[in-house]
Design a protein around this motif. Structure first.
Motif, PDB file in Angstrom:
ATOM      1  N   PHE A 137       2.783   7.916  -6.278  1.00 56.00           N
ATOM      2  CA  PHE A 137       2.550   6.970  -7.359  1.00 56.00           C
ATOM      3  C   PHE A 137       1.448   5.970  -6.977  1.00 56.00           C
ATOM      4  CE2 PHE A 137       3.651   2.684  -9.016  1.00 56.00           C
ATOM      5  CZ  PHE A 137       3.305   2.917 -10.333  1.00 56.00           C
ATOM      6  N   LEU A 138       1.564   5.418  -5.779  1.00 53.64           N
ATOM      7  CA  LEU A 138       0.569   4.425  -5.343  1.00 53.64           C
ATOM      8  C   LEU A 138      -0.821   5.061  -5.293  1.00 53.64           C
ATOM      9  CD1 LEU A 138       2.580   2.722  -2.457  1.00 53.64           C
ATOM     10  CD2 LEU A 138       2.088   1.760  -4.705  1.00 53.64           C
ATOM     11  N   GLU A 139      -0.870   6.283  -4.824  1.00 52.61           N
ATOM     12  CA  GLU A 139      -2.166   6.951  -4.709  1.00 52.61           C
ATOM     13  C   GLU A 139      -2.786   7.209  -6.082  1.00 52.61           C
ATOM     14  OE1 GLU A 139      -2.366  10.136  -1.998  1.00 52.61           O
ATOM     15  OE2 GLU A 139      -3.683  11.251  -3.333  1.00 52.61           O
ATOM     16  N   ASP A 140      -1.943   7.605  -7.033  1.00 50.73           N
ATOM     17  CA  ASP A 140      -2.475   7.878  -8.356  1.00 50.73           C
ATOM     18  C   ASP A 140      -3.075   6.631  -8.981  1.00 50.73           C
ATOM     19  OD1 ASP A 140      -2.194  10.501  -8.419  1.00 50.73           O
ATOM     20  OD2 ASP A 140      -0.560  10.591  -9.857  1.00 50.73           O
ATOM     21  N   TYR A 141      -2.449   5.494  -8.711  1.00 47.20           N
ATOM     22  CA  TYR A 141      -3.050   4.316  -9.329  1.00 47.20           C
ATOM     23  C   TYR A 141      -4.297   3.876  -8.579  1.00 47.20           C
ATOM     24  CZ  TYR A 141      -1.529   0.204  -6.569  1.00 47.20           C
ATOM     25  OH  TYR A 141      -1.363  -0.742  -5.620  1.00 47.20           O
ATOM     26  N   VAL A 142      -4.319   4.093  -7.265  1.00 46.92           N
ATOM     27  CA  VAL A 142      -5.544   3.752  -6.531  1.00 46.92           C
ATOM     28  C   VAL A 142      -6.689   4.642  -7.016  1.00 46.92           C
ATOM     29  CG1 VAL A 142      -6.663   3.759  -4.281  1.00 46.92           C
ATOM     30  CG2 VAL A 142      -4.338   2.936  -4.472  1.00 46.92           C
ATOM     31  N   PHE A 159       0.367   9.710   4.110  1.00 48.58           N
ATOM     32  CA  PHE A 159      -0.525   8.582   4.394  1.00 48.58           C
ATOM     33  C   PHE A 159      -0.581   7.693   3.167  1.00 48.58           C
ATOM     34  CE2 PHE A 159      -2.934  12.421   3.241  1.00 48.58           C
ATOM     35  CZ  PHE A 159      -3.491  12.033   2.038  1.00 48.58           C
ATOM     36  N   THR A 160      -0.998   6.459   3.386  1.00 50.74           N
ATOM     37  CA  THR A 160      -1.185   5.541   2.266  1.00 50.74           C
ATOM     38  C   THR A 160      -2.678   5.444   1.996  1.00 50.74           C
ATOM     39  OG1 THR A 160       0.760   4.263   2.893  1.00 50.74           O
ATOM     40  CG2 THR A 160      -0.850   3.143   1.492  1.00 50.74           C
ATOM     41  N   VAL A 161      -3.082   5.669   0.727  1.00 53.62           N
ATOM     42  CA  VAL A 161      -4.508   5.534   0.397  1.00 53.62           C
ATOM     43  C   VAL A 161      -4.795   4.058   0.151  1.00 53.62           C
ATOM     44  CG1 VAL A 161      -6.362   6.194  -1.169  1.00 53.62           C
ATOM     45  CG2 VAL A 161      -4.588   7.824  -0.626  1.00 53.62           C
ATOM     46  N   MET A 162      -5.785   3.539   0.856  1.00 53.93           N
ATOM     47  CA  MET A 162      -6.081   2.102   0.763  1.00 53.93           C
ATOM     48  C   MET A 162      -6.944   1.780  -0.450  1.00 53.93           C
ATOM     49  SD  MET A 162      -7.443   1.704   4.578  1.00 53.93           S
ATOM     50  CE  MET A 162      -7.387  -0.069   4.789  1.00 53.93           C
ATOM     51  N   GLN A 163      -6.645   0.656  -1.077  1.00 47.15           N
ATOM     52  CA  GLN A 163      -7.548   0.128  -2.101  1.00 47.15           C
ATOM     53  C   GLN A 163      -8.679  -0.609  -1.392  1.00 47.15           C
ATOM     54  OE1 GLN A 163      -4.428  -1.931  -4.458  1.00 47.15           O
ATOM     55  NE2 GLN A 163      -5.898  -1.648  -6.088  1.00 47.15           N
ATOM     56  N   ARG A 164      -9.739  -0.920  -2.146  1.00 47.51           N
ATOM     57  CA  ARG A 164     -10.846  -1.634  -1.511  1.00 47.51           C
ATOM     58  C   ARG A 164     -10.376  -2.967  -0.930  1.00 47.51           C
ATOM     59  NH1 ARG A 164     -16.381  -2.168  -0.806  1.00 47.51           N
ATOM     60  NH2 ARG A 164     -17.141  -4.282  -1.066  1.00 47.51           N
ATOM     61  N   ASP A 165      -9.520  -3.648  -1.650  1.00 52.62           N
ATOM     62  CA  ASP A 165      -8.956  -4.918  -1.162  1.00 52.62           C
ATOM     63  C   ASP A 165      -8.372  -4.769   0.227  1.00 52.62           C
ATOM     64  OD1 ASP A 165      -9.388  -6.275  -3.370  1.00 52.62           O
ATOM     65  OD2 ASP A 165      -7.289  -6.728  -3.851  1.00 52.62           O
ATOM     66  N   LEU A 192       7.516  -1.905  -2.170  1.00 52.99           N
ATOM     67  CA  LEU A 192       7.625  -0.436  -2.198  1.00 52.99           C
ATOM     68  C   LEU A 192       6.741   0.202  -1.127  1.00 52.99           C
ATOM     69  CD1 LEU A 192       8.659  -1.253  -5.131  1.00 52.99           C
ATOM     70  CD2 LEU A 192       7.874   0.995  -5.834  1.00 52.99           C
ATOM     71  N   ARG A 193       5.591  -0.420  -0.908  1.00 54.50           N
ATOM     72  CA  ARG A 193       4.655   0.122   0.073  1.00 54.50           C
ATOM     73  C   ARG A 193       5.278   0.187   1.465  1.00 54.50           C
ATOM     74  NH1 ARG A 193      -1.303  -2.595  -0.412  1.00 54.50           N
ATOM     75  NH2 ARG A 193      -1.358  -1.839   1.715  1.00 54.50           N
ATOM     76  N   VAL A 194       5.942  -0.908   1.870  1.00 50.21           N
ATOM     77  CA  VAL A 194       6.464  -0.910   3.243  1.00 50.21           C
ATOM     78  C   VAL A 194       7.673   0.012   3.386  1.00 50.21           C
ATOM     79  CG1 VAL A 194       5.523  -3.181   3.749  1.00 50.21           C
ATOM     80  CG2 VAL A 194       7.878  -3.010   2.921  1.00 50.21           C
ATOM     81  N   VAL A 195       8.401   0.198   2.289  1.00 53.10           N
ATOM     82  CA  VAL A 195       9.523   1.147   2.342  1.00 53.10           C
ATOM     83  C   VAL A 195       8.971   2.576   2.495  1.00 53.10           C
ATOM     84  CG1 VAL A 195      11.401   2.169   0.992  1.00 53.10           C
ATOM     85  CG2 VAL A 195      11.133  -0.314   1.068  1.00 53.10           C
ATOM     86  N   ALA A 196       7.873   2.852   1.797  1.00 50.44           N
ATOM     87  CA  ALA A 196       7.295   4.202   1.844  1.00 50.44           C
ATOM     88  C   ALA A 196       6.579   4.475   3.165  1.00 50.44           C
ATOM     89  CB  ALA A 196       6.326   4.390   0.691  1.00 50.44           C
ATOM     90  N   GLN A 251      13.581   7.398  -7.523  1.00 47.64           N
ATOM     91  CA  GLN A 251      12.935   7.188  -8.827  1.00 47.64           C
ATOM     92  C   GLN A 251      12.090   5.929  -8.747  1.00 47.64           C
ATOM     93  OE1 GLN A 251      15.944   6.942 -11.732  1.00 47.64           O
ATOM     94  NE2 GLN A 251      16.152   9.165 -11.930  1.00 47.64           N
ATOM     95  N   VAL A 252      10.788   6.106  -8.790  1.00 49.35           N
ATOM     96  CA  VAL A 252       9.914   4.969  -8.538  1.00 49.35           C
ATOM     97  C   VAL A 252      10.094   3.880  -9.602  1.00 49.35           C
ATOM     98  CG1 VAL A 252       7.517   4.264  -8.182  1.00 49.35           C
ATOM     99  CG2 VAL A 252       8.297   6.468  -7.331  1.00 49.35           C
ATOM    100  N   SER A 253      10.315   4.285 -10.856  1.00 47.54           N
ATOM    101  CA  SER A 253      10.435   3.247 -11.896  1.00 47.54           C
ATOM    102  C   SER A 253      11.674   2.379 -11.647  1.00 47.54           C
ATOM    103  CB  SER A 253      10.438   3.868 -13.292  1.00 47.54           C
ATOM    104  OG  SER A 253      11.654   4.450 -13.568  1.00 47.54           O
TER     105      SER A 253
END
Ligand SMILES: Nc1ncnc2c1ncn2[C@@H]1O[C@H](COP(=O)(O)OP(=O)(O)OP(=O)(O)O)[C@@H](O)[C@H]1O
Length: 645
Positions: free
Chosen positions: A513-518, A109-115, A396-400, A466-468
């Motif tokens: 990666f996206l989740e960790d930054y959220v 799943f993708t964790v959503m930011q407040r935005d 990256l989000r839409v690919v994931a 490799q995300v970077s």
């Protein structure tokens, strides 16, 4: 005692807490009385008496606090890979959802930011109430969040938060249902879902409860006073298997706006009969003069906190209170005072400036720039919340997650020739597809979609995991459109991609990666690094919890700020503001410097004081509010002997 040998001296009360052997315990203590020290020593003690580290879970309020506690235990045990688990409630629940082999539902799943949440609510509002007339997306989002965090009835929260909209209850419910449905379709999980999904499962199913409970022997909870009913509903069922050890301070509860509930502290023993309450009384952080002022602040509250902190380190400087003509003069004075102290040989990092809001920090930052005061700001907008980084990450989000509607909307509308209408149509089609390959095929057949848009996604897909490298490729291929979009300050922004790439270096999963930054992993890393620099710490009070410095400045302690205008008229909010100030003043070890400025001409024209209450309830005039602000000012009755003017 082993933990004492590792963690330094403990007083008898601390020692009793650290080695407590009966079932559950709640350690209550004022600021600076060693709660964090006790948690660290308790973990070290348990490990040294044979408890496997992986059977201990430490829950804290921020990721930074979690990583610091783990580090301190590792340091104490002289083992840097001890395997102890520390997390915030959100990261803990996210790990449960992702690592439970589907036991707790879908793991991808993708964790959503407040935005993202706000955007989704906006879209639901447009679908359900096209003519308007309902609260704004942020109000509905906060209402829904409060319902879930406090586990209160929807109608009760609606009547308290948005009394004007009680008549539109069913329409608001329809918007929330639409939001829920869209979230499901897009494979999204919002912040509250992380906790709520786990809580619901363990509440309803004994198998889930046992599966989770059997993982832990001990659960250690920091900042218990800031936990909410939802968090308690996660903890309580696990006490059948694990021993709960919580530390907290009811006078430092400052997260009421997130549903924090005093009951978790006040009813602890009633809820867990086989438990004990332990108290720590001695303050090791501050001088008695600083504590006298702190004690006075709580003693004049209508709530009986019963705080009377005594300083182990004895007497020192009397706190200072300076008054200036305006906010700029005040900020400049602080900067000059810091320069003076630094010139006399005191490192910058011995100082902390504690502001109420991000906006308040701006004027201090300007003064620091003017006087060349090096500083780290602990609540700055994380890089990941900036537009250009979000743009690149949308690819990256839409690919994931090809069902990430908001990711598609952001990515598609970046490109010339793709407007909102086309983007909406296309993203609706995308979320219907079975995978990203099918999406790319469909995009190729769309006349309005530029080829370069598809090429970026293909390039990301072609890379090894490799995300970077993905960020590097996406930012390089998108340079032209970003340069055009951010032409005013592209020269500054273009360097940020390297930082983000570096942050992503160890990641092989975009979603992780996206989740960790959220969930603020990134911010924790930045905060940690910034602590190593010799710089003044400029921080919001909420970000300063658990910190301390020799010299602390608390600026803008003016009428209308403590308590703030928005709290006036609501006794609970005013008391929360008092606790915010209490947290601020109790960060100081040796010197506390309070500053304030006189109201500006604008503020003095009483009729022009903000009239939020008046607007919402049609009851109070601006004049009433001005009078109330003066009357409720926290320093109004401050005894002159407690400060040096
Ligand atoms: N027994 C002790 N002897 C000497 N120093 C101590 C002792 N206990 C705590 N301290 C010191 O007192 C300071 C405050 O301790 P700590 O941060 O653990 O308090 P706290 O209760 O978590 O505070 P807060 O709630 O304000 O964050 C630290 O510098 C810590 O090292």
């Amino acid at each position: 005692m082993a933990s004492e040998a590792y963690c330094g001296p403990l007083n008898p009360g601390q020692l009793e807490a650290v080695t407590f052997e009966k079932k559950h315990a709640l350690v209550l203590a004022g600021p600076g009385c060693g709660k964090t020290k006790v948690i660290v020593a308790r973990a070290a003690h348990l490990i040294s008496t044979g408890v496997p580290p992986e059977r201990i879970l430490i829950l804290t309020f921020t990721r930074l606090a979690a990583s610091e506690i783990i580090e301190r235990v590792e340091l104490a045990m002289r083992d840097s890979h001890i395997g102890l688990r520390g997390a915030t409630f959100h990261t803990w629940c996210s790990t449960i959802l992702r690592n439970s082999q589907g036991l707790f539902g879908p793991m991808d799943f993708t964790v959503m930011q407040r935005d993202d949440q706000l955007q989704l609510f906006k879209m639901s509002l447009a679908r359900q109430a096209p003519k308007g007339g309902l609260p704004c997306p942020a109000s509905i989002c906060d209402l829904y969040s409060e319902v879930r965090n406090t586990l209160k009835k929807f109608d009760q929260v609606l009547a308290r938060r948005l009394p004007r909209f009680v008549g539109q209850r069913d329409d608001i419910v329809a918007v929330i249902q639409d939001y829920e449905e869209r979230k499901r379709q897009c494979n999204y999980v919002d912040f509250d879902d992380l906790l709520f999904k786990v809580m619901r499962k363990i509440e309803k199913s004994p198998e889930h409860r046992a599966w989770l409970g059997l993982q832990y022997d001990y659960i250690l909870v920091d900042e218990m006073q800031d936990t909410n009913p939802l968090q308690w509903a996660l903890l309580q069922p696990l006490t059948e298997w694990a021993t709960l050890f919580c530390v907290g301070d009811d006078a430092q509860s400052i997260y009421g706006f997130r549903g924090a509930d005093f009951q978790n502290v006040h009813c602890f023993q009633k809820r867990l009969p086989d438990s004990a309450i332990l108290r720590l009384q001695q303050n090791y952080r501050s001088t008695q003069e600083i504590l006298d002022l702190s004690n006075w602040l709580m003693s004049v509250s209508p709530i009986h906190y019963g705080k009377n902190l005594r300083a182990v380190c004895g007497s020192g400087h009397v706190p200072e209170l300076h008054t200036f003509n305006d906010a700029q003069e005040e900020a400049f004075w602080i900067a000059k005072d810091l320069v003076r102290r630094h010139k006399s040989g005191v490192p910058w990092q011995s100082h902390m400036v504690l502001v109420r809001t991000r906006l308040d920090a701006e004027i201090i930052k300007e003064a620091f720039a003017e006087y060349k005061v090096p500083f780290v700001y602990l609540s700055s907008t994380p890089l990941f919340e900036t537009g250009h980084i979000k743009d690149v990450l949308s690819a990256l989000r839409v690919v994931a997650n090809h069902r990430d509607e908001l990711g598609w909307m952001r990515y598609l509308t970046l490109w010339a020739g793709v407007g909102e209408v086309t983007a909406t149509k296309v993203s609706n089609q995308m979320i219907e597809q079975s995978n990203i390959g099918a999406c790319l095929e469909l995009l190729s057949s769309e006349k309005k979609i530029p080829k370069a848009l598809i090429e970026v996604l293909q390039a990301i897909l072609a890379l090894p995991k490799q995300v970077s490298a993905m960020i590097k490729t996406a930012s390089t291929l998108m340079t032209e459109i970003l340069k055009e979009k951010y032409k005013d300050d592209w020269h500054v922004r273009q360097h940020d991609f390297n930082t983000v790439q570096m942050t992503a270096e160890s990641y092989v999963s975009i979603l992780a990666f996206l989740e960790d930054y959220v969930l603020e992993q990134y911010r924790a890393a930045v905060d940690k690094k910034s602590k190593l620099r010799d710089a003044v710490c400029l921080t919001t009070i909420h970000s300063a919890k658990g910190s301390e410095r020799n010299v602390c400045y608390v600026p803008q302690l003016s009428v209308g700020r403590y308590p703030s205008k928005s709290a006036i008229g609501d006794a609970d909010s005013v008391e929360e503001e008092r606790r915010v100030l209490y947290v601020a003043v109790t960060r100081a070890k040796k010197e506390l410097i309070l500053t304030r400025h006189l109201p500006s001409d604008w503020e003095l024209q009483k009729g022009r004081w903000p009239t939020k209450t008046k607007v919402e309830n049609g009851e109070q005039s601006g004049l009433d509010i001005a009078t109330q602000l003066h009357d409720s000012y926290f320093l109004k009755t401050l005894p002159s002997c407690l400060v040096k003017l």
